[in-house]
Design an enzyme around this catalytic site. Structure first.
Site, PDB file in Angstrom:
ATOM      1  N   HIS A  19       0.822  -1.207   0.000  1.00  0.00           N
ATOM      2  CA  HIS A  19       0.000   0.000   0.000  1.00  0.00           C
ATOM      3  C   HIS A  19       0.856   1.258   0.000  1.00  0.00           C
ATOM      4  O   HIS A  19       1.557   1.536   0.963  1.00  0.00           O
ATOM      5  CB  HIS A  19      -0.905  -0.033   1.236  1.00  0.00           C
ATOM      6  CG  HIS A  19      -1.845   1.104   1.351  1.00  0.00           C
ATOM      7  ND1 HIS A  19      -1.805   2.001   2.400  1.00  0.00           N
ATOM      8  CD2 HIS A  19      -2.867   1.498   0.554  1.00  0.00           C
ATOM      9  CE1 HIS A  19      -2.772   2.888   2.248  1.00  0.00           C
ATOM     10  NE2 HIS A  19      -3.421   2.606   1.137  1.00  0.00           N
ATOM     11  N   GLU A  46       0.660  -0.800  -4.779  1.00  0.00           N
ATOM     12  CA  GLU A  46      -0.484   0.097  -4.973  1.00  0.00           C
ATOM     13  C   GLU A  46      -0.002   1.530  -4.827  1.00  0.00           C
ATOM     14  O   GLU A  46       0.781   1.846  -3.927  1.00  0.00           O
ATOM     15  CB  GLU A  46      -1.566  -0.198  -3.931  1.00  0.00           C
ATOM     16  CG  GLU A  46      -2.846   0.615  -4.081  1.00  0.00           C
ATOM     17  CD  GLU A  46      -2.843   1.929  -3.291  1.00  0.00           C
ATOM     18  OE1 GLU A  46      -3.802   2.703  -3.457  1.00  0.00           O
ATOM     19  OE2 GLU A  46      -1.884   2.182  -2.533  1.00  0.00           O
ATOM     20  N   ASP A  48      -1.236   5.932  -5.860  1.00  0.00           N
ATOM     21  CA  ASP A  48      -2.324   6.846  -6.214  1.00  0.00           C
ATOM     22  C   ASP A  48      -1.830   7.845  -7.246  1.00  0.00           C
ATOM     23  O   ASP A  48      -0.676   8.304  -7.177  1.00  0.00           O
ATOM     24  CB  ASP A  48      -2.776   7.621  -4.974  1.00  0.00           C
ATOM     25  CG  ASP A  48      -3.010   6.708  -3.785  1.00  0.00           C
ATOM     26  OD1 ASP A  48      -4.121   6.168  -3.681  1.00  0.00           O
ATOM     27  OD2 ASP A  48      -2.083   6.536  -2.968  1.00  0.00           O
ATOM     28  N   HIS A  61      -0.899  10.737  -2.923  1.00  0.00           N
ATOM     29  CA  HIS A  61      -2.217  10.370  -2.403  1.00  0.00           C
ATOM     30  C   HIS A  61      -3.138  11.562  -2.225  1.00  0.00           C
ATOM     31  O   HIS A  61      -4.291  11.548  -2.660  1.00  0.00           O
ATOM     32  CB  HIS A  61      -2.087   9.627  -1.075  1.00  0.00           C
ATOM     33  CG  HIS A  61      -3.415   9.290  -0.469  1.00  0.00           C
ATOM     34  ND1 HIS A  61      -4.072  10.108   0.429  1.00  0.00           N
ATOM     35  CD2 HIS A  61      -4.230   8.223  -0.662  1.00  0.00           C
ATOM     36  CE1 HIS A  61      -5.222   9.563   0.762  1.00  0.00           C
ATOM     37  NE2 HIS A  61      -5.342   8.413   0.123  1.00  0.00           N
ATOM     38  N   GLU A 121      -4.261   3.411  -8.556  1.00  0.00           N
ATOM     39  CA  GLU A 121      -5.544   3.967  -8.128  1.00  0.00           C
ATOM     40  C   GLU A 121      -5.686   5.391  -8.655  1.00  0.00           C
ATOM     41  O   GLU A 121      -4.881   6.266  -8.334  1.00  0.00           O
ATOM     42  CB  GLU A 121      -5.690   3.986  -6.609  1.00  0.00           C
ATOM     43  CG  GLU A 121      -7.042   4.555  -6.179  1.00  0.00           C
ATOM     44  CD  GLU A 121      -7.182   4.786  -4.692  1.00  0.00           C
ATOM     45  OE1 GLU A 121      -7.936   5.711  -4.309  1.00  0.00           O
ATOM     46  OE2 GLU A 121      -6.561   4.046  -3.914  1.00  0.00           O
TER      47      GLU A 121
END
Length: 261
Positions: A19, A46, A48, A61, A121
């Site tokens: 993450h 993962e 963003d 993020h 993401e």
């Protein structure tokens, strides 16, 4: 690599999603956090993404810069040239003061040279009202195509509209349906995932009951739970049937899997 996984029935072992990289030990969404995740043998990293003022795909993020840099303001208000120079590591520890904000192109180059795959993401706040060749969906897909990594990428979003747009542009790339306050319920996510031919559904820990994970699996979708950091909690969700976990400590989860799963 994720192209070898076709659904929970064929899954050899649970997937480790790092993450924001190995963000429990390193500043989130930075190169060093991604390098650590790769060395920890995470299955996927993962991260963003949003857009800069000059429409470059930025890995960060928050919409605002002030939590992870010393600049105040919205990411989308600054040109990429300025964003590239920001210290994105000192907020975590002074020893990471040389860490800067990466761009998706930079991370794709890292992924291409590794055996770890990537979960991108897309932030709902980065979306335009109308899809164009210059919208974030198109820009992300263009970058992925250029490095020929399409089979190793999973695209997720809390904006199901974004995922619909992605599916319209690319009928085959893997999609992950995030479940949270911005979206619908797990049942609605499963229905939407079937509609767009998604690969996975990502419930939060509060939504990841055994019943919900079984519902996801019954539709041959992967159920990946976010965000699980303690070893005891990892056991709990894996025993409930999670096909993978998002964790800030990929090395911790990998050690657990080696020992018990």
């Amino acid at each position: 690599m994720i192209e070898k996984v076709r659904g929970p029935k064929n899954l050899k072992r649970p997937l480790v999603f790092a993450h924001r990289g190995a963000s429990g030990e390193y500043p989130e969404n930075t190169r060093i956090a991604f390098k650590k995740a790769i060395s920890s043998r995470a299955d996927l990293i993962e991260l963003d993404v949003t857009l800069s003022a000059d429409r470059k795909v930025v890995v960060i993020h928050d919409d605002d810069l002030d939590r992870t840099t010393r600049l105040v303001g919205n990411v989308r208000d600054f040109e990429s040239e300025i964003l590239r120079e920001l210290d994105a590591g000192s907020w975590f520890s002074r020893k990471f003061k040389k860490e800067t904000i990466p761009f998706l192109k930079d991370v794709l180059d890292m992924i291409r040279k590794s055996e770890t795959d990537l979960n991108v993401e897309i932030k709902s706040t980065a979306m335009d009202d109308v899809v164009s060749g210059n919208s974030i969906e198109s820009l992300v897909l263009d970058l992925i195509r250029r490095v020929e990594l399409r089979k190793r990428i999973l695209i997720s979003s809390f904006s199901w509209k974004c995922l619909e747009r992605i599916r319209t542009i690319d009928p085959e790339i893997k999609l992950g349906v995030l479940v949270g306050e911005e979206s619908g319920s797990v049942d609605e996510a499963i229905g939407f995932a079937e509609k767009v031919g998604a690969w996975s559904v990502h419930p939060s820990v509060s939504e990841a009951s055994k019943e919900n994970l079984e519902k996801i699996s019954a539709k041959n979708l992967l159920g990946v739970v976010y965000t699980v950091n303690e070893t005891a909690d990892m056991r709990t969700f894996l025993d409930r049937g999670a096909d993978g976990l998002f964790t800030n400590f990929p090395d911790r989860m990998r050690k657990l899997l080696r020992k018990e799963y």
